[in-house]
Scaffold this motif. Sequence first.
Motif, PDB file in Angstrom:
ATOM      1  N   VAL A  87      15.435  21.803 -16.890  1.00 20.59           N
ATOM      2  CA  VAL A  87      14.748  20.636 -16.327  1.00 20.59           C
ATOM      3  C   VAL A  87      14.488  20.861 -14.839  1.00 20.59           C
ATOM      4  N   GLU A  88      15.457  21.504 -14.176  1.00 17.42           N
ATOM      5  CA  GLU A  88      15.281  21.773 -12.737  1.00 17.42           C
ATOM      6  C   GLU A  88      13.991  22.555 -12.495  1.00 17.42           C
ATOM      7  N   GLU A  89      13.754  23.603 -13.321  1.00 14.20           N
ATOM      8  CA  GLU A  89      12.544  24.412 -13.131  1.00 14.20           C
ATOM      9  C   GLU A  89      11.288  23.597 -13.424  1.00 14.20           C
ATOM     10  N   MET A  90      11.356  22.772 -14.451  1.00 13.15           N
ATOM     11  CA  MET A  90      10.208  21.911 -14.781  1.00 13.15           C
ATOM     12  C   MET A  90       9.846  21.023 -13.607  1.00 13.15           C
ATOM     13  N   LEU A  91      10.885  20.429 -13.015  1.00 13.66           N
ATOM     14  CA  LEU A  91      10.643  19.471 -11.936  1.00 13.66           C
ATOM     15  C   LEU A  91      10.259  20.175 -10.639  1.00 13.66           C
ATOM     16  N   LYS A  92      10.851  21.343 -10.395  1.00 10.31           N
ATOM     17  CA  LYS A  92      10.509  22.070  -9.165  1.00 10.31           C
ATOM     18  C   LYS A  92       9.060  22.540  -9.227  1.00 10.31           C
ATOM     19  N   TRP A  93       8.645  22.964 -10.400  1.00  7.79           N
ATOM     20  CA  TRP A  93       7.278  23.472 -10.550  1.00  7.79           C
ATOM     21  C   TRP A  93       6.230  22.390 -10.253  1.00  7.79           C
ATOM     22  N   THR A  94       6.559  21.133 -10.580  1.00  2.94           N
ATOM     23  CA  THR A  94       5.620  20.036 -10.302  1.00  2.94           C
ATOM     24  C   THR A  94       5.857  19.400  -8.937  1.00  2.94           C
ATOM     25  N   GLY A  95       6.940  19.802  -8.269  1.00  2.26           N
ATOM     26  CA  GLY A  95       7.243  19.198  -6.978  1.00  2.26           C
ATOM     27  C   GLY A  95       7.927  17.849  -7.104  1.00  2.26           C
ATOM     28  N   LEU A  96       8.528  17.581  -8.261  1.00  2.00           N
ATOM     29  CA  LEU A  96       9.188  16.281  -8.462  1.00  2.00           C
ATOM     30  C   LEU A  96      10.711  16.358  -8.297  1.00  2.00           C
ATOM     31  N   TYR A  97      11.222  17.576  -8.166  1.00  2.00           N
ATOM     32  CA  TYR A  97      12.678  17.741  -8.196  1.00  2.00           C
ATOM     33  C   TYR A  97      13.381  16.961  -7.081  1.00  2.00           C
ATOM     34  N   ASP A  98      12.822  17.033  -5.874  1.00  2.49           N
ATOM     35  CA  ASP A  98      13.497  16.397  -4.738  1.00  2.49           C
ATOM     36  C   ASP A  98      13.706  14.896  -4.959  1.00  2.49           C
ATOM     37  N   LEU A  99      12.803  14.289  -5.724  1.00  2.00           N
ATOM     38  CA  LEU A  99      12.936  12.853  -5.989  1.00  2.00           C
ATOM     39  C   LEU A  99      14.183  12.532  -6.807  1.00  2.00           C
ATOM     40  N   LEU A 111       0.836  -1.209   0.000  1.00  2.00           N
ATOM     41  CA  LEU A 111       0.000   0.000   0.000  1.00  2.00           C
ATOM     42  C   LEU A 111       0.863   1.248   0.000  1.00  2.00           C
ATOM     43  N   LYS A 112       1.958   1.186   0.754  1.00  2.00           N
ATOM     44  CA  LYS A 112       2.856   2.344   0.835  1.00  2.00           C
ATOM     45  C   LYS A 112       3.532   2.594  -0.507  1.00  2.00           C
ATOM     46  N   MET A 113       3.854   1.504  -1.185  1.00  2.00           N
ATOM     47  CA  MET A 113       4.456   1.623  -2.513  1.00  2.00           C
ATOM     48  C   MET A 113       3.462   2.271  -3.468  1.00  2.00           C
ATOM     49  N   ASP A 114       2.218   1.823  -3.375  1.00  2.00           N
ATOM     50  CA  ASP A 114       1.177   2.371  -4.247  1.00  2.00           C
ATOM     51  C   ASP A 114       0.992   3.863  -3.974  1.00  2.00           C
ATOM     52  N   ARG A 115       0.985   4.252  -2.707  1.00  2.00           N
ATOM     53  CA  ARG A 115       0.801   5.663  -2.358  1.00  2.00           C
ATOM     54  C   ARG A 115       1.952   6.503  -2.928  1.00  2.00           C
ATOM     55  N   PHE A 116       3.156   5.964  -2.808  1.00  2.00           N
ATOM     56  CA  PHE A 116       4.352   6.649  -3.334  1.00  2.00           C
ATOM     57  C   PHE A 116       4.215   6.894  -4.843  1.00  2.00           C
ATOM     58  N   VAL A 117       3.757   5.871  -5.560  1.00  2.00           N
ATOM     59  CA  VAL A 117       3.614   5.990  -7.019  1.00  2.00           C
ATOM     60  C   VAL A 117       2.486   6.970  -7.361  1.00  2.00           C
ATOM     61  N   GLN A 118       1.366   6.886  -6.641  1.00  2.00           N
ATOM     62  CA  GLN A 118       0.232   7.778  -6.933  1.00  2.00           C
ATOM     63  C   GLN A 118       0.606   9.239  -6.711  1.00  2.00           C
ATOM     64  N   GLU A 119       1.394   9.496  -5.661  1.00  2.00           N
ATOM     65  CA  GLU A 119       1.826  10.875  -5.385  1.00  2.00           C
ATOM     66  C   GLU A 119       2.662  11.415  -6.533  1.00  2.00           C
ATOM     67  N   MET A 120       3.575  10.566  -7.028  1.00  4.10           N
ATOM     68  CA  MET A 120       4.417  10.977  -8.157  1.00  4.10           C
ATOM     69  C   MET A 120       3.541  11.257  -9.380  1.00  4.10           C
ATOM     70  N   LEU A 121       2.597  10.334  -9.657  1.00  4.52           N
ATOM     71  CA  LEU A 121       1.759  10.484 -10.852  1.00  4.52           C
ATOM     72  C   LEU A 121       0.929  11.759 -10.785  1.00  4.52           C
ATOM     73  N   GLN A 122       0.418  12.053  -9.587  1.00  2.00           N
ATOM     74  CA  GLN A 122      -0.405  13.238  -9.426  1.00  2.00           C
ATOM     75  C   GLN A 122       0.394  14.499  -9.778  1.00  2.00           C
ATOM     76  N   ARG A 123       1.635  14.526  -9.322  1.00  2.00           N
ATOM     77  CA  ARG A 123       2.486  15.676  -9.651  1.00  2.00           C
ATOM     78  C   ARG A 123       2.806  15.696 -11.139  1.00  2.00           C
ATOM     79  N   PHE A 124       3.059  14.513 -11.689  1.00  2.00           N
ATOM     80  CA  PHE A 124       3.400  14.425 -13.121  1.00  2.00           C
ATOM     81  C   PHE A 124       2.250  14.957 -13.977  1.00  2.00           C
ATOM     82  N   MET A 125       1.001  14.753 -13.514  1.00  2.00           N
ATOM     83  CA  MET A 125      -0.166  15.194 -14.272  1.00  2.00           C
ATOM     84  C   MET A 125      -0.180  16.714 -14.470  1.00  2.00           C
ATOM     85  N   LEU A 126       0.564  17.440 -13.638  1.00  2.00           N
ATOM     86  CA  LEU A 126       0.623  18.900 -13.801  1.00  2.00           C
ATOM     87  C   LEU A 126       1.228  19.284 -15.149  1.00  2.00           C
TER      88      LEU A 126
END
Length: 495
Positions: A186-198, A157-172
């Motif tokens: 690319v840094e700005e693209m990823l920061k804007w969606t909240g994916l950069y830290d990953l 379940l935790k794995m699924d939540r981790f993936v869903q969170e990423m997908l939700q941000r990717f949808m931006l």
Amino acid sequence: MMMLALFVFLLPALPLPGASASADICIVGAGISGASTAFFLTNYTSSIHGHGPQLRVFERRHRVGGRLATVAVAGDRFEAGGSIIHPRNLHARRFADLLGLAVEAAGDDDWLGIWDGKSFLFQTLRPLPPGTSWWRRKLHALLNSLLLLRRYGLSLLKMDRFVQEMLQRFMLFYSDFESRPAFATVEEMLKWTGLYDLTRRTLEEELLDAGLSSQTIAELVTVITRINYGQSTRISGLAGAVSLAGSEPGLWAVKGGNWQLADGLLKTSNASLHLQEGIDSITDAGDYYVLRSNTGNEYNCTVTVVATPLDEVNITLSPPISIPQRKMQHTHATFVRGLLNPGYFGLNSASDIPELIGTLEVPDIPFSCISVLKRYGEDDRTYKMFSRAKLDDDLLDQIFSTRKETIRINWAAYPHYEAPEEFAPIVLDGKQLYYLNTFESAASAMETGAVAAENVARLIIYRLSLPKREAEPPYIKPFAEEEEEEGSRRRHVDL
Ligand SMILES: Cc1cc2nc3c(=O)[nH]c(=O)nc-3n(C[C@H](O)[C@H](O)[C@H](O)COP(=O)(O)OP(=O)(O)OC[C@H]3O[C@@H](n4cnc5c(N)ncnc54)[C@H](O)[C@@H]3O)c2cc1C
Ligand SMILES: *[C@@H]1O[C@H](CO)[C@@H](O)[C@H](O)[C@H]1NC(C)=O
Ligand SMILES: *[C@@H]1O[C@H](CO)[C@@H](O)[C@H](O)[C@H]1NC(C)=O
Ligand SMILES: *[C@@H]1O[C@H](CO)[C@@H](O)[C@H](O)[C@H]1NC(C)=O
Ligand SMILES: *[C@@H]1O[C@H](CO)[C@@H](O)[C@H](O)[C@H]1NC(C)=O
């Protein structure tokens, strides 16, 4: 709009004399990224053809598609490179619809076995014979879920939540133009969606923080990252999350080969395609670039888009531009028509060998995965194997008891991920030289290629002030909305 102004105008404004009237836009590479760039440029502008800018696409090979290609084994065609597409990959879905390409379900329903080099430490149930009643199928699926739950527990379940969170941000990346800027890095693209830290930490670190057990990471997660990226769970977190999404239900592929996406996009955008013409050098000549090809031709291009990884090709840029070092991970795809040797797996009969063999990160296992592509009879099948090194004949003769046909492909497949990732700029020289495949350092997939291409197309349009279409392209609805609407007439996947 504020954001847009911010990112776009951070770059020097470039008054190009007569650019919008006579700009030639040249794209190097006819894979999905180059083809998507051509598509978005024509789809978002009103006069790219005729009196407007001309689009040229250069491809060094005799075919389009790049890392999307099929291979023929005993008369049947199979995907040799990029094979599965996630249901939430909206650009790819839209491309397939627009081009009228038929799609099919891919990758579900596998009989998975996890091989540790000595035995199968975990297996799902064997698939049911065709024609089994629906309730037996439901029960079967339920039992498989229970088997997984018993071994990996709440980590699933935790794995699924981790993936869903990423997908939700990717949808931006699909949100409308009003709210979504065109990005120059690319840094700005990823920061804007909240994916950069990953991209700063390894998948393993991210998953431990998300509460997954080390056993789940060492087994299930490892199997998945080895299948999708040929690497361990020490890949960076975003590539890892994308790879985990590739184990979700609902995956699909284009019937007859995903390369048709690239082919169709190039055709609908009316780009002039130069096949078997590799670009050797790109020289800055002031307000344009001179591209020299290996057939001895020269082209003056106002804009140049590099749509191939620069890590293993010899394109001379002058003046030279230094970008962060990146290694490509080579994946050796080996196709075998024959039969696996049960003895190699400590079993008595080939029919006891799972149809998808995943592996742990153990030094002596010579392959990352083996899967059955097609069964012709009890002892006649076609298999696909991925490995990090070439599988020589001696080794294959141990793994297989019979082998009628063998085809090997050595792919410079995707980046070798090492967190924290460093990104080459999208605008390589601060002028009109763009680099799409810098985005692959975040995650390599067909859809990430399309997302990077859409951004670059918009960047070019703004920076050259090309006339935009009256109406903006249709706003892509969030997935949930679309699913609801589709209701009973679900087009994809469940064919
Ligand atoms: C084995 C394997 C499995 C994969 N599985 C999946 C999957 O299941 N799902 C998924 O989404 N992704 C998958 N991927 C990743 C996906 O295939 C790639 O991310 C994507 O296809 C890259 O597209 P691209 O257009 O950016 O690059 P490419 O497809 O590499 O295209 C670049 C093109 O540029 C051309 N070129 C290079 N140099 C020159 C030059 N100097 N002049 C002219 N042309 C040049 C090349 O010939 C090539 O056609 C997989 C990849 C591999 C290898
Ligand atoms: C642009 O793309 C949309 C689909 O997203 C399509 O309906 C439209 O026909 C395209 N227009 C052009 C000119 O390519
Ligand atoms: C491509 O060319 C065809 C035929 O010339 C034309 O009908 C079509 O509108 C063109 N498409 C674009 C996007 O320019
Ligand atoms: C490129 O531009 C230069 C300068 O205008 C010109 O001399 C040359 O002939 C052009 N080359 C091509 C292939 O159009
Ligand atoms: C690039 O050039 C170097 C040196 O000339 C050569 O060794 C290498 O094989 C070339 N690589 C490719 C991909 O052509």
